[in-house]
Structure formats: structure tokens, C-alpha cells
Design an enzyme around this catalytic site. Structure first.
Site, PDB file in Angstrom:
ATOM      1  CG  ASP A 189      35.734  48.315  13.699  1.00 29.30           C
ATOM      2  OD1 ASP A 189      35.567  47.031  13.519  1.00 29.30           O
ATOM      3  OD2 ASP A 189      36.372  48.870  14.649  1.00 29.30           O
ATOM      4  CB  VAL A 199      48.091  48.969  10.290  1.00 27.33           C
ATOM      5  CG1 VAL A 199      49.259  47.976  10.482  1.00 27.33           C
ATOM      6  CG2 VAL A 199      48.493  50.296  10.913  1.00 27.33           C
ATOM      7  CB  ALA A 218      44.147  46.050   6.043  1.00 25.78           C
ATOM      8  CE  LYS A 219      39.347  47.061  12.619  1.00 23.01           C
ATOM      9  NZ  LYS A 219      38.383  45.801  12.440  1.00 23.01           N
ATOM     10  N   GLY A 220      42.050  50.139   9.953  1.00 24.93           N
ATOM     11  CA  GLY A 220      42.158  51.710   9.726  1.00 24.93           C
ATOM     12  C   GLY A 220      41.441  52.421  11.020  1.00 24.93           C
TER      13      GLY A 220
END
Ligand code: NAD
Length: 430
Positions: A161, A75, A120-122
């Protein structure tokens, strides 16, 4: 002629979440800060939805010859100030809504520290402990390929992460490089040092907690020499912060991790505690006195550092805390109701988006070094890190003083102003 009203409601259920969910909490934070945004308020709705969200199927062949399918996400909440930046999480509880909230908090964090990034992050909904090393590698490579169309050194740069590490980043970099036909070290950060990683990255987050905490203590007239510190979490962030505060003369009197809680009224020998810390945690170290976990929140201290998990500091615990200063090493350790309790009690809180921003700042240095293929010494990294965090904290402190608001609200106000200013200056296309 006026045009007919347009229904702008999203079909995505996460756009109207429960108020206490991660995305709901973020939306509440946007509302709280909106009054301080002046004319930029007209842009504020852009912060309440992600720019783009990619949902991918990640099929892999298991070692036993069967196929398994996992759901993955990337995202990008905002790309207004630069490429997306944010980690990739492998966890069985990962959802699109959670990843969306985490991507928005990355937007806030990069803007608060004034790094030239968006947020952003996944994530992949998977329990990586149930995969072999080969299965984990195949999952990582297939996921990287699937999100490959939206990541890149100039578009969106993932990082480690929860449950991802330097090895996972090396696989991601290799997969992206093979797919695009050129070695692109700058597509991810948090890589191994000899693959374009940066010195100082491992200790950067704990160092940032120390640097922002030392400055906050100075400004509120709290002498670090002899100051009593309680730390929840003795992993990457908590242990480095403990070491640096102890070096500065503070006494680490309580430490809690997943294995238990230890207390030492005279202050721990942090080097010995570090040496004793292994996968089983600190409880069996024989150092200090073992106390019940819940008593951690009653320990007499000047500085409290939650550096483990989110949601730890409830309103009820916040009423018992004796610290004058709370440093959020973890992401989201304080529930919104506890924020209010701490403020009423005059406890100063340095919020996560600035307090633990040392990691993303050195990730930025890694990316810059990868582009120039010229690498800095650890001393150079630390000097630049300290400077950036001090500048960021100074600006936030001034904003908090000017509007008489908490440091958290001020951090969001500074960050949102930078993001919305970028929108204002870029304009709305077409
Ligand atoms: P880590 O895995 O190295 O350490 C986590 C620590 O928390 C361990 O000591 C563990 O025992 C402890 N812990 C786990 N469950 C606990 C429980 N129920 N009660 C008390 N302690 C418990 O993780 P880390 O990298 O130090 O990250 C800690 C926090 O900081 C997380 O919220 C993470 O998102 C945040 N953070 C980390 C970085 C980074 O660069 N590592 C950057 C920004 C934010």
C-alpha cells in the site's frame, strides 16, 4: 424472565468517530445501504465493528545505535468469506481508526468483486523516508514478526500500500517463512515475480479502471472513440488507464500530478507523456499547455478519472465538472456531498471499490498461483481479470437499476448481501 439490557458500547473511541472521518464515512455508508438488505438486516451490526484489531510495538535499532519505537496495526474487519486481504501502509499519519476504515473498505471490495476473501489492513506510524534501507528492513521484519500470529496464507494475506512495495513484501514473506519453518510465498501478494509474484499485477489496477470504464461508457451510450478524458494522477493507476483509453481511441486532454497540470486540446501523445514522466512529474515535460491546478476541474471532458489522492472531488468541484462519467481510480477521491451533487447533475460514477479492484483481483490470482506453484501467462491473467470485473459490474448495474440507486450504493448492497449471507449460512457460534 427477561435478561437485563446489556450495554454493547465499545470502549474504543474509534467506534463513535466524527462523521467525516474515514471510519465515520464508512459507518454512514453502512446506514445508507441497510434498507436494501432485506431480512439480512438483522446481521448488519457485525459490519460496524472489526473482527479483530492487533496493536503492536515495533522497536528497532537505528543505524546510530539508538532504539526507536513505532506503533503498528493489523486490523481484520471481516473473515466471514475467507482470509483477510489488504495492504500495509507505512506513513506518519497512520492511525488505528484509519486502518480500521481501510480494512472495512477491503471487505467491501473483495465481496463486490466476489473474491473468496474478507477484508484487512495494516500499517506502521512511521515516515519511511527518514529511515535507511537497513532500518526499513528491520522495521518491516519486526512488524511482520509482531503480527505473525494473525497473518498467514490461510488467515490474512497482506500486500503493498502507501510507501510499501515488492521489496517490503519480499522481506515480509522471508520473515514469516523463517518464523514458521517453511517458505510460504502465499502469505503476501505484490511480491517480485521470481519470488512467486504474478505477471500483470503492476498494470492490473489501471487496466481495471479501463475495463469498468469502457463497459460503463458502452452502457450509457458514450462512444470512447474521440471521448475527452481528464486524469488526476499519472502514477501506476492513472498512467496505465491513460494508455489503455488512448489505445481505444479516446483523447487524454488534461493530466494533473503533484508537479502541475497540463492541457492539450487535441489530446496528448500518451506514450511521449509516459516517457517524460519521472520522479519530478509531468510539469517539465514540455508537452501541452500548463494551466492552474484548480482549472483542472473546469476542463471540458466526457470522462474524469481521479487517480491520485482521497477527498479531491469536493461538492464545489463536482458542480464544475463537465464529464458525464467519473471513474474512481483512487481510493475515496469523492467526498459524500459531491456524490449527491454528481447524482443530481446526472453524472454517472463508477465507485472505487469496483473501479480500482483490478489490483486486488490479480493479487488473488497471485495467491492462487502460489498455492499451485503453476504460473499463468500475462494474457491468461488479463482475460480472467476482465471476466471477473465484467461479471461484478453487471451484477452491480442490475442492482442499481432494480432499486434506482447509485452504482456506489448498489456496489455496497451487493457486497454486504454476500458478506451477511455468509454470516447467515455459517450461523453465530456458539
Ligand atoms: P502512485 O504513487 O503511483 O501515483 C500517484 C500519482 O498521484 C502521481 O502521479 C502523483 O504525482 C499524483 N499526485 C500526488 N499528489 C498529488 C496532488 N496533490 N495533486 C495531483 N496529483 C497528485 O500511486 P498509485 O498506485 O497510482 O495510486 C493512486 C491511487 O490509486 C491511490 O488512491 C491508491 O490508493 C489507489 N489505488 C492504487 C492501487 C494500485 O494497485 N496501485 C490499487 C487500488 C487503489
Amino acid at each position: 424472565m427477561t435478561s437485563a439490557p446489556v450495554d454493547t458500547k465499545s470502549e474504543l473511541s474509534y467506534m463513535s468517530p466524527r462523521p467525516d472521518s474515514p471510519w465515520g464515512t464508512y459507518l454512514g455508508q453502512v446506514d445508507r445501504v441497510t434498507p436494501y438488505l432485506g431480512p439480512l438486516q438483522r446481521w448488519v451490526d457485525i459490519l460496524k465493528r472489526p473482527k479483530q484489531a492487533l496493536v503492536v510495538n515495533v522497536p528497532i535499532e537505528l543505524d546510530n545505535g539508538r532504539f526507536a519505537h513505532f506503533e503498528g496495526y493489523r486490523v481484520q474487519h471481516s473473515l466471514a468469506r475467507g482470509p483477510g486481504k489488504g495492504g500495509v501502509r507505512f506513513h506518519p499519519d497512520v492511525t488505528l481508526e484509519e486502518v480500521t476504515a481501510l480494512s472495512a473498505w477491503m471487505t467491501v471490495k473483495t465481496a463486490a468483486v466476489n473474491l473468496p476473501y474478507g477484508g484487512a489492513k495494516g500499517g506502521v506510524r512511521v515516515d519511511p523516508r527518514k529511515l535507511s534501507r537497513g532500518e526499513l528492513e528491520r522495521l518491516t521484519r519486526r512488524y511482520t514478526s509482531a503480527i505473525g500470529k494473525i497473518i498467514g496464507p490461510h488467515t490474512d494475506i497482506p500486500a503493498p500500500d502507501v510507501n510499501t512495495n515488492a521489496q517490503v513484501m519480499a522481506w515480509m514473506m522471508d520473515t514469516y517463512s523463517i518464523n514458521t519453518g517453511a517458505t510460504a510465498t502465499g502469505v503476501v501478494t505484490g511480491k517480485p515475480i521470481h519470488l512467486g509474484g504474478s505477471l500483470g499485477r503492476v498494470k492490473a489496477t489501471g487496466r481495471g479502471v479501463f475495463v469498468t470504464g469502457r463497459e460503463a461508457a458502452r452502457r450509457m451510450g458514450l462512444d470512447l472513440n474521440g471521448a475527452r478524458i481528464a486524469i488526476q494522477g499519472f502514477g501506476n493507476v492513472g498512467s496505465v488507464a491513460a494508455e489503455l483509453f488512448a489505445d481505444a481511441g479516446a483523447k487524454v486532454v488534461a493530466v494533473q500530478d503533484h508537479s502541475g497540470t497540463l492541457y492539450n486540446d487535441g489530446g496528448f501523445d500518451v506514450a511521449r507523456l509516459l516517457a517524460a514522466n519521472g520522479p519530478d512529474g509531468i510539469a517539465g515535460s514540455g508537452l501541452g499547455e500548463s494551466i492552474p491546478d484548480e482549472s483542472f476541474w473546469d476542463v471540458r471532458c466526457d470522462i474524469l478519472i481521479p487517480a491520485a489522492l482521497e477527498g479531491q472531488l469536493s461538492a464545489e468541484r463536482a458542480r464544475r465538472v463537465s464529464a458525464r462519467l467519473v471513474l474512481e481510480g483512487a481510493n475515496g477521491p469523492t467526498v459524500p456531498a459531491a456524490d449527491d451533487v454528481l447524482a443530481e447533475r446526472g453524472v454517472l460514477l463508477v465507485p472505487d471499490v469496483i473501479c480500482n479492484a483490478g489490483g486486488v483481483t490479480v493479487s488473488y490470482f497471485e495467491w492462487v498461483q502460489d498455492f499451485s506453484s503453476f504460473f499463468w501467462t500475462e494474457d491468461e491473467i488479463n482475460v480472467r481479470l476482465d471476466k471477473i470485473l465484467m461479471q461484478a459490474l453487471t451484477r452491480i448495474w442490475e442492482t442499481a437499476d432494480r432499486h434506482r440507486i447509485s452504482l456506489r450504493t448498489a456496489t455496497y448492497a451487493v457486497a454486504f448481501e454476500r458478506i451477511l449471507m455468509a454470516h447467515e449460512e455459517r450461523g453465530l457460534y456458539p
